[in-house]
Design a protein around this motif. Structure first.
Motif, PDB file in Angstrom:
ATOM      1  N   THR A 128       0.860  -1.182   0.000  1.00 25.42           N
ATOM      2  CA  THR A 128       0.000   0.000   0.000  1.00 25.42           C
ATOM      3  C   THR A 128       0.893   1.227   0.000  1.00 25.42           C
ATOM      4  N   ILE A 129       0.553   2.208  -0.818  1.00 27.06           N
ATOM      5  CA  ILE A 129       1.342   3.432  -0.932  1.00 27.06           C
ATOM      6  C   ILE A 129       0.925   4.385   0.185  1.00 27.06           C
ATOM      7  N   LYS A 130       1.901   4.739   1.035  1.00 23.45           N
ATOM      8  CA  LYS A 130       1.631   5.584   2.194  1.00 23.45           C
ATOM      9  C   LYS A 130       2.029   7.044   1.971  1.00 23.45           C
ATOM     10  N   GLU A 131       3.164   7.252   1.300  1.00 21.60           N
ATOM     11  CA  GLU A 131       3.669   8.613   1.072  1.00 21.60           C
ATOM     12  C   GLU A 131       4.396   8.658  -0.259  1.00 21.60           C
ATOM     13  N   ILE A 132       4.664   9.872  -0.699  1.00 22.61           N
ATOM     14  CA  ILE A 132       5.467  10.064  -1.904  1.00 22.61           C
ATOM     15  C   ILE A 132       6.549  11.081  -1.567  1.00 22.61           C
ATOM     16  N   HIS A 133       7.799  10.694  -1.782  1.00 22.27           N
ATOM     17  CA  HIS A 133       8.939  11.579  -1.561  1.00 22.27           C
ATOM     18  C   HIS A 133       9.666  11.716  -2.881  1.00 22.27           C
ATOM     19  N   GLY A 134       9.435  12.807  -3.554  1.00 26.21           N
ATOM     20  CA  GLY A 134      10.055  13.014  -4.863  1.00 26.21           C
ATOM     21  C   GLY A 134       9.551  11.988  -5.854  1.00 26.21           C
ATOM     22  N   VAL A 135      10.481  11.146  -6.347  1.00 21.77           N
ATOM     23  CA  VAL A 135      10.093  10.104  -7.309  1.00 21.77           C
ATOM     24  C   VAL A 135      10.002   8.737  -6.642  1.00 21.77           C
ATOM     25  N   ARG A 136      10.071   8.697  -5.313  1.00 17.19           N
ATOM     26  CA  ARG A 136      10.003   7.443  -4.569  1.00 17.19           C
ATOM     27  C   ARG A 136       8.681   7.312  -3.827  1.00 17.19           C
ATOM     28  N   LEU A 137       8.139   6.116  -3.879  1.00 14.55           N
ATOM     29  CA  LEU A 137       6.953   5.818  -3.092  1.00 14.55           C
ATOM     30  C   LEU A 137       7.398   5.199  -1.774  1.00 14.55           C
ATOM     31  N   ILE A 138       6.785   5.601  -0.697  1.00  8.71           N
ATOM     32  CA  ILE A 138       7.014   4.967   0.597  1.00  8.71           C
ATOM     33  C   ILE A 138       5.838   4.013   0.779  1.00  8.71           C
ATOM     34  N   VAL A 139       6.167   2.716   0.889  1.00 12.08           N
ATOM     35  CA  VAL A 139       5.124   1.693   0.884  1.00 12.08           C
ATOM     36  C   VAL A 139       5.155   0.863   2.161  1.00 12.08           C
ATOM     37  N   GLU A 140       4.077   0.142   2.346  1.00 14.19           N
ATOM     38  CA  GLU A 140       3.929  -0.754   3.488  1.00 14.19           C
ATOM     39  C   GLU A 140       3.332  -2.040   2.953  1.00 14.19           C
ATOM     40  N   GLU A 141       3.888  -3.172   3.374  1.00 16.66           N
ATOM     41  CA  GLU A 141       3.381  -4.456   2.888  1.00 16.66           C
ATOM     42  C   GLU A 141       1.945  -4.652   3.374  1.00 16.66           C
ATOM     43  N   LYS A 142       1.103  -5.056   2.446  1.00 15.13           N
ATOM     44  CA  LYS A 142      -0.312  -5.253   2.754  1.00 15.13           C
ATOM     45  C   LYS A 142      -0.462  -6.619   3.406  1.00 15.13           C
ATOM     46  N   LYS A 143      -1.040  -6.626   4.570  1.00 14.55           N
ATOM     47  CA  LYS A 143      -1.249  -7.881   5.305  1.00 14.55           C
ATOM     48  C   LYS A 143      -2.535  -8.520   4.847  1.00 14.55           C
ATOM     49  N   GLU A 144      -2.464  -9.818   4.609  1.00 13.28           N
ATOM     50  CA  GLU A 144      -3.681 -10.546   4.220  1.00 13.28           C
ATOM     51  C   GLU A 144      -4.562 -10.706   5.435  1.00 13.28           C
ATOM     52  N   GLY A 145      -5.835 -10.635   5.212  1.00 14.36           N
ATOM     53  CA  GLY A 145      -6.642 -10.840   6.378  1.00 14.36           C
ATOM     54  C   GLY A 145      -8.003 -10.410   6.185  1.00 14.36           C
TER      55      GLY A 145
END
Length: 145
Positions: A128-145
């Motif tokens: 899941t995309i949490k933030e954007i820093h310039g040309v980089r996405l800051i992501v978090e692994e999506k937990k199944e559930g």
């Protein structure tokens, strides 16, 4: 001060507001109008300046949040900002320390990193995309559930 001077300040502030259209000087234009009225009533310069500052600050503090809320109503996020909260697939392992990581959103590839340097996310994981820093996405692994 003569009322004409305050009206000149008011005119300049309104012209700046018309050029920027970003609610930058409209609050101070209200203060200048109040000071012009006070000047017309022949109050002293100190009273006029205090009135200018107080009216400007009151308008700024109490009406700006409402104005921004209603002016931005219905504005769609565009470009990269529209990806916030969406999911992507990891196509290269995300490892901040190794400076690696790519994700694909639709048919576009983005560099990706995590917010925690100790975390690695494997290929084919959904993030899941949490933030954007310039040309980089800051992501978090999506937990199944």
């Amino acid at each position: 001060m003569e009322p004409i001077i305050w009206l000149g300040v008011l005119a300049v502030l309104l012209i700046i507001e018309a050029i920027t259209t970003g609610l930058t000087t409209i609050w101070f234009a209200g203060g200048a109008l109040a000071a012009a009225i006070a000047s017309y009533l022949e109050t002293g310069i100190v009273v006029q300046l205090i009135l200018f500052l107080c009216v400007s600050l009151v308008l700024l503090i109490f009406t700006r949040p409402l104005a921004v809320k209603y002016m931005n109503k219905g504005v769609e996020k565009t470009n990269a900002e529209s990806h916030l909260g969406k999911t992507a697939v990891v196509i290269q392992e995300i490892d901040n320390l190794a400076q690696t990581g790519l994700v694909r959103i639709g048919d576009i590839e983005w560099m990706a990193r995590t917010s925690d340097d100790r975390q690695k996310i494997p290929v084919n994981a959904v993030v899941t995309i949490k933030e954007i820093h310039g040309v980089r996405l800051i992501v978090e692994e999506k937990k199944e559930g």
